[in-house]
Design an enzyme around this catalytic site. Structure first.
Site, short mmCIF file in Angstrom:
data_model
loop_
_atom_site.label_atom_id
_atom_site.label_comp_id
_atom_site.label_asym_id
_atom_site.label_seq_id
_atom_site.Cartn_x
_atom_site.Cartn_y
_atom_site.Cartn_z
N SER A 99 4.98 6.63 2.49
CA SER A 99 5.55 5.31 2.77
C SER A 99 4.89 4.28 1.87
CB SER A 99 5.27 4.90 4.22
OG SER A 99 5.64 5.92 5.13
N ASN A 130 0.86 -1.19 0.00
CA ASN A 130 0.00 0.00 0.00
C ASN A 130 0.89 1.24 0.00
OD1 ASN A 130 -2.42 1.61 0.41
ND2 ASN A 130 -1.81 1.83 2.56
N ASP A 155 -2.63 0.48 7.88
CA ASP A 155 -1.40 1.24 7.64
C ASP A 155 -0.27 0.88 8.62
OD1 ASP A 155 -2.73 2.60 5.59
OD2 ASP A 155 -3.45 4.15 6.95
N HIS A 169 0.99 5.07 1.29
CA HIS A 169 0.29 5.88 2.29
C HIS A 169 1.00 7.23 2.42
CE1 HIS A 169 -2.14 6.76 5.77
NE2 HIS A 169 -1.06 7.19 6.37
C1 GRF Z 1 -2.26 9.05 -2.74
O1 GRF Z 1 -1.96 10.22 -2.04
C2 GRF Z 1 -1.93 7.85 -1.93
O2 GRF Z 1 -0.82 8.02 -1.12
C3 GRF Z 1 -3.15 7.73 -1.06
O3 GRF Z 1 -4.22 8.07 -1.88
C4 GRF Z 1 -3.76 8.92 -2.93
C5 GRF Z 1 -4.13 8.28 -4.22
O4 GRF Z 1 -3.92 9.13 -5.31
N1 GRF Z 1 -3.21 6.42 -0.46
P1 GRF Z 1 -4.13 8.60 -6.79
O5 GRF Z 1 -5.53 8.04 -6.90
O6 GRF Z 1 -3.08 7.54 -7.06
O7 GRF Z 1 -3.95 9.81 -7.67
#
Ligand code: GRF
Length: 194
Positions: free
Chosen positions: A140, A111, A149, A113
């Protein structure tokens, strides 16, 4: 004999910029892999349109068609598993997954995050970093475990918080760094699979 390509499935709920970065990196030969399917819990997710435009099978699985979370997760992951992924990438997938599904894919699901974990699991990470007076923020990539997370961190990116940053300016400056981070981690995992 040709080596089979590393197979990636991406799960995303939103605009899909991380997915787009992965697709670009694969097309540029930076990530030796194929994205074999993209799944979303949101039929209108930008990620699905990005996948379709790239010729990648894209599927919406709407939670409201299922009685409860476990039934939804089982249906979603039955479809995911049909693609025989080597790696499942949660890229802005905004649902908590049931622990049985997560356990089945231990060590094969990551994932991204937007915080320097273990700081700020959950939502509103940029605002929470600003409110805490942090001078440094980041993102991360971690292995997915049943706790939200909380899996071990594979790699991180960092950036300085500016005095006049808002949650949205910070998020905007962080996003391209997230893309680099995700590409770098997935490239490493794909390369080390052989
Ligand atoms: C990113 O900021 C990611 O870290 C978080 O959700 C957002 C997703 O953005 N988990 P995208 O849909 O890839 O543009």
């Amino acid at each position: 004999m040709s080596v089979p390509r590393f197979r990636i499935v991406v799960l995303a709920s939103g605009r899909g910029s991380n997915l787009a970065a992965l697709i670009r990196a694969i097309n540029d030969g930076i990530v030796p892999a194929d994205i074999v399917g993209v799944f979303s819990d949101k039929p209108a997710a930008g990620a699905l349109a990005i996948a379709e435009a790239a010729g990648i099978p894209a599927h919406a699985v709407a939670p409201k068609s299922f009685a409860d979370r476990t039934t939804f997760d089982d249906a979603l992951f039955a479809a995911v598993e049909k693609m025989a992924p080597d790696l499942i990438v949660l890229a802005g997938f905004m649902r908590i997954l049931s622990s049985s599904v997560v356990a089945r894919h231990a060590g094969r699901m990551i994932n991204i995050h937007p915080s320097l974990l273990p700081k700020y699991p959950g939502l509103d990470t940029h605002q929470r970093a600003i409110d805490a007076g942090d001078t440094e923020h980041g993102a991360s990539v971690h292995w997915v475990i049943p706790e939200l997370d909380a899996g071990s961190v594979i790699d991180q990116v960092r950036l300085g918080v500016l005095p006049d940053d808002t949650a949205s300016t910070l998020a905007a400056r962080l996003l391209p760094l997230e893309h680099e981070l995700l590409v770098r981690v997935v490239a490493r995992l794909a390369r080390s699979s052989h």
